[in-house]
Each structure stands twice: as C-alpha cells, then as structure tokens.
Enzyme design. Sequence first.
Site, PDB file in Angstrom:
ATOM      1  N   HIS A   2      16.910  37.323 -54.613  1.00  0.00           N
ATOM      2  CA  HIS A   2      17.973  37.349 -55.605  1.00  0.00           C
ATOM      3  C   HIS A   2      18.841  38.586 -55.559  1.00  0.00           C
ATOM      4  O   HIS A   2      20.043  38.513 -55.794  1.00  0.00           O
ATOM      5  CB  HIS A   2      17.428  37.051 -56.999  1.00  0.00           C
ATOM      6  N   GLU A  36      15.155  20.841 -52.573  1.00  0.00           N
ATOM      7  CA  GLU A  36      14.628  22.191 -52.326  1.00  0.00           C
ATOM      8  C   GLU A  36      13.145  22.155 -51.958  1.00  0.00           C
ATOM      9  O   GLU A  36      12.556  23.184 -51.659  1.00  0.00           O
ATOM     10  CB  GLU A  36      14.773  23.046 -53.590  1.00  0.00           C
ATOM     11  N   ASP A  93      15.088  27.690 -51.061  1.00  0.00           N
ATOM     12  CA  ASP A  93      13.753  27.259 -51.437  1.00  0.00           C
ATOM     13  C   ASP A  93      13.164  26.284 -50.430  1.00  0.00           C
ATOM     14  O   ASP A  93      11.968  26.323 -50.147  1.00  0.00           O
ATOM     15  CB  ASP A  93      13.781  26.604 -52.828  1.00  0.00           C
ATOM     16  N   CYS A 122      23.992  24.112 -50.423  1.00  0.00           N
ATOM     17  CA  CYS A 122      24.445  25.267 -51.209  1.00  0.00           C
ATOM     18  C   CYS A 122      23.535  26.481 -51.032  1.00  0.00           C
ATOM     19  O   CYS A 122      23.762  27.515 -51.640  1.00  0.00           O
ATOM     20  CB  CYS A 122      24.571  24.898 -52.683  1.00  0.00           C
TER      21      CYS A 122
HETATM   22  C1  PEP Z   1      18.322  27.347 -53.040  1.00  0.00           C
HETATM   23  O1  PEP Z   1      17.118  27.344 -53.295  1.00  0.00           O
HETATM   24  O2  PEP Z   1      18.784  27.230 -51.901  1.00  0.00           O
HETATM   25  C2  PEP Z   1      19.292  27.547 -54.127  1.00  0.00           C
HETATM   26  C3  PEP Z   1      20.579  27.380 -53.903  1.00  0.00           C
HETATM   27  O3  PEP Z   1      18.822  27.937 -55.326  1.00  0.00           O
HETATM   28  P1  PEP Z   1      18.324  29.434 -55.676  1.00  0.00           P
HETATM   29  O4  PEP Z   1      18.684  30.331 -54.548  1.00  0.00           O
HETATM   30  O5  PEP Z   1      18.987  29.767 -56.950  1.00  0.00           O
HETATM   31  O6  PEP Z   1      16.851  29.240 -55.834  1.00  0.00           O
HETATM   32 MG    MG Z   2      16.461  27.207 -55.323  1.00  0.00          MG
END
Ligand code: PEP
Ligand code: MG
Length: 570
Positions: free
Chosen positions: A182, A423, A447, A494
């Site tokens: 993150h 995911e 994920d 995404c």
């Molecule tokens: C992902 O897991 O690719 C995603 C876009 O969600 P996050 O990164 O918020 O877990």
């Molecule tokens: Mg995710």
Amino acid sequence: MSGGLAHGVVHVLKDQFDEPEPETIRPEQADHEMERLRKALAVTRGEIEALQRQMVVDGGEAEADIFDAHLLILDDVTLLKQVEKRVRVEWLSVDYAYYQLMLKNINALRRMSDPYLRERFLDIKDVTHRVMRHLRGEMLEAPMFDHPVIVVAKDLTPSDTVQLDRSRVLAFAVETGSAVSHAAIIARSMNVPAVVRLAGISDELHSGDLVLIDGDEGVLILNPSETTLNESRVREAAAEKREDVLHERRHEAAQTLDGETVLVGVNGEFLEELDGLKDSGAEEVGLFRTEFLHLADPTASEDWLAAAYHQVIVAMAPRLVIFRTLDLGGDKVEEGYSLNPEPNPFLGWRGIRLSLGRTDLFKRQLRALLRAGAWSRVGIMFPMVTTVEEVVAAKALLQECAAELDAEKIAAPAELLVGAMIEVPGAALIAGALAKHVDFLSLGTNDLVQYTLAVDRLNDRVADLYQTTHPAVLRLIELTVQAGYGGVIRVGMCGEMAADIGLTPLLLGMGLRELSVSSNQVARVKAAVRRLGAAECRELWESVRDLTDPAAIRGMSLGVAESRYPDLFE
Ligand code: PEP
Ligand code: MG
C-alpha cells in the site's frame, strides 16, 4: 516503488510513534515545558506500576521485576537535569530535548558488546515512547509536521496514511513491502516517489536528517553532496521533459497500430487527487478504492459519504466512475484492529465477506453510492469475491437500497454497472459463472498473484517469488478474459500489473482491452499501446503460453516492449 526524485528533510514514524522535530521555545515557556515533562513522567510511572501489579496478579513475579528497570529510568535525576539544561539554556522544546538525550542512551547501549546490556536499550526505548506520548497528551496522535517532509517508516498501513497531512509529503521510504504494497500504491496515487525494502532505515535515520530519494533507482542517499544533487536535478529535468511529451497526447484514445482500441482508466483513492485523475487522460475511473474515505472517519454519515462520492463523480463526469466497495481487512485495517486481530488476516474476514457480515456498514455505503450517482454513470464492484452466492447476496442488498431510495423519491443513477473483482484463484476458476451475474469483471492482480502463488504481497523476504508472469497467474487471467468475452460483459485489469509497460504486449496478446492504472501512468500506457500491433501481441502470447519459467515469459514480453518503445523506459 514509485518513480521520481525528492530531496528534503526526513520525518520518522516509528511503531505508531512520531519522532519529535527540532523545535525551539521562548524563554518564558521554559517553566511550562519542565512542568509538562514532570507530569508526563508521573503519568508514565503510574502506568508502569499498574502494569507491574497486573503482572504479579497474573503470576509473573519475575517478569514484573523487569518494570523496576523502567521505573529507575523514569527517576533518573541526572537525566532530568540534563534535559532541564537544554530547555533553559538552549531553549529547546522539552519533547525534543528529552527525546534526544534518551536516544543518546539508547544508541550507547546498542553499541555495547555485552549482549545483556545491549538488549536493555529496548527498556529505555519503551519508556521513552511512553513518556513522549504522554508529553503530547494522547496515546495515539496524528503525525505532526508543519513543513514538507520525506516520511520514513517501517511500513505504512492505509490507516497511517489517512492520518498524514499528505499535502506535505514529498516522498516515502519504508522498510518492508513491495511494488504492490500500500505504501507504494499510495505514493503513486499521490504522485510522489517511494522506495521500499530499505531494511533498518527507520532506526538509522532521524527526523531532521537530509536525504535524497530516487524512486527510479530505488535508493535513498543520506546527506547527498552538491554534485549528486546536481546530477539528479539534471536527470529530473530530462525526465520531466519526456513526461511533457507523453502528456501531449494523453487525452487521445489509445489505439494499436492495427486499429484496436484499448480503454485506459485511472485508479484513485483520495479526494485531493481528483484534479490529477481528471487531467490524467483516463477515459474512466476503473477503480476508486473507498477504504480511505472510510478510514478517515469510520463513523461518517451516509450524507457525508454521498457528498464525498458525489465529488468524485462530478469531477470525472461524463466519464464512468467505478467505486470498489469497502475492502477492509487484510492489510487495510482500522485503528483499534490490533485489539481483535485475526491469525491470518489475508485469509480472513475481508472485502465482500466483511461487508456481507456488516450490513449496517455495507448498506450505508451502497445507499451513499446510489445517491451520489443520481442522474450519472456509476459502477459498483465488489472486492475479494470467492462465490457466486456472495455476488447474488451483495446485489440483493444493492437492490434493497435502490428500492428504499426509490420509495424516498431519490433519483437513481442514469447508468449503473455492477462488477466483481477477480482477486482469488477460485473466483477466476468460476469466472464464467460469475459473469452471468455481473456487468463486468475486474482483475485485481495485486491480490490474485499473492493468493495464486501463496506469496504475501507485503513480505519483502518472499518478494522475489511475487511473479506476475508465473504461468499459473497468466492462466487465471486468460480464463477470466475468456469468461468475460464469453458472457459478453466487460473485463479489465486494475491491479498494478496493468501499469507495467514491459507486460503491455503480453496483456494485449491475452485479449485484455481495458487497463486501469495510477494517474501518472495513464499517458505512458496509452503511448505503449499506440506502438504495438494487436496481432503481434497475440503471436507473442501464443509463443509464451506453454512456457513455464516466469522470467523467460517476462523477458519475451519485455523484448517486444523494448524494441517498440525503448524511450518509454527511460
Ligand atoms: C488488487 O488486488 O489488485 C487491487 C486492485 O486491490 P488492492 O490493491 O486495493 O488490494
Ligand atoms: Mg485487492
């Protein structure tokens, strides 16, 4: 990592403890400063004695003795005198004076050869942190800095970043994590450089240190020389020039050389980045993460949420905005979560599971999204889906909210799309069944990779095993794309993999035509697409689909990418 350069002073966030900045006081404040310290020491003493009593009650007599050492540190008269001198003679704030002296003791102990003495530094550290928190009058206080800083920390959770004054953050440097942790994702959305995996950095650096961060090279330089700074400024100026050229065509569609269109969306999370999202050249918001608005105030009303979501929709109109419903849990946890932690948060109560269990939260969010989207185009997608039943249940709640709002005579969105994120490998394997219940599928590869390969996306020890081009991951992506097209619904990606221009040939070859990336990558991804032919990408995919070595697959895609747009990698 997140690219770019930053030069500035460090601000260290430690174990939710914020190092004090060097600060001076007016002479007449000295008495008050010393009084603050005496009070903080007294409260800390009371706290430690209470802990000690509890330890005895719990049967840990021997452990209780450890706290005697803590109490001695608090009663150290010599130390108090030294602090007083710095406050009354040098006019330093008591926070800074006390912390600096304790730091000196901690560092002296850490250099001892005797292992027992060496370990005592932890005692002093613990006491110091307690005193500092009481000096500030709160147990957990929002990090404080009133000037631009480079934030240095062990790790940054979303709740840490929510508390930061992000307008003053020049860059991040953290010990743990990876390109998909993150801290890195947030840095990209804030458009600031970040370097991850800098072991020990939060102990080695201190608030006030001067550093240079090079997000492209992944390095941090302490006290950079004038020559280094000049060199980096020259490089930065050249990079900015290249960005400007890229930016010129950002609002044009991304079409391959043989005329196939790729929709490039943008990922967002904060309201303050709306101008950046709007100006990025993206054709839609492919992922708006809603955890950050939630974490900023978990008790926020439906009205407040609706107004916040509405801001995003208005900024992007007439473009579609896809909001991802709360993905709490895993690495995205609220303050206070540590009181009730799960043994395996990534395999626990997160995403849609939590939303379906907390219908109060979920309905508040769904109602707010529907209200915010009145007369507009809105997408709602559910994270961490693993079963068809979850999607059916979530859609039923959405329907319930829509019916309530209709009865309240509140206008509905002009266009409402409902999607599921893919995911989890299990979800990819049943993507065909999921596709029957939704308007689109969105591949969350951050994920998907970690769950497919059993590699924690935050754990730097296994970061080398986090391979987006592992054939198992590619197989799941392919299955999802085929399920989307088979079901005649939209399918996009995404996760951060979508922004990796070394893999654009591979992704196009697998049939993806929708990519959503952070705002500073939109123009680059569009430029990459424009230099590729869809047919050659399909050939590439055919030639690598039976390979087993992730590095070889990446190498083949990178080979095509580097031959078509070497300049985009500079
Ligand atoms: C992902 O897991 O690719 C995603 C876009 O969600 P996050 O990164 O918020 O877990
Ligand atoms: Mg995710």
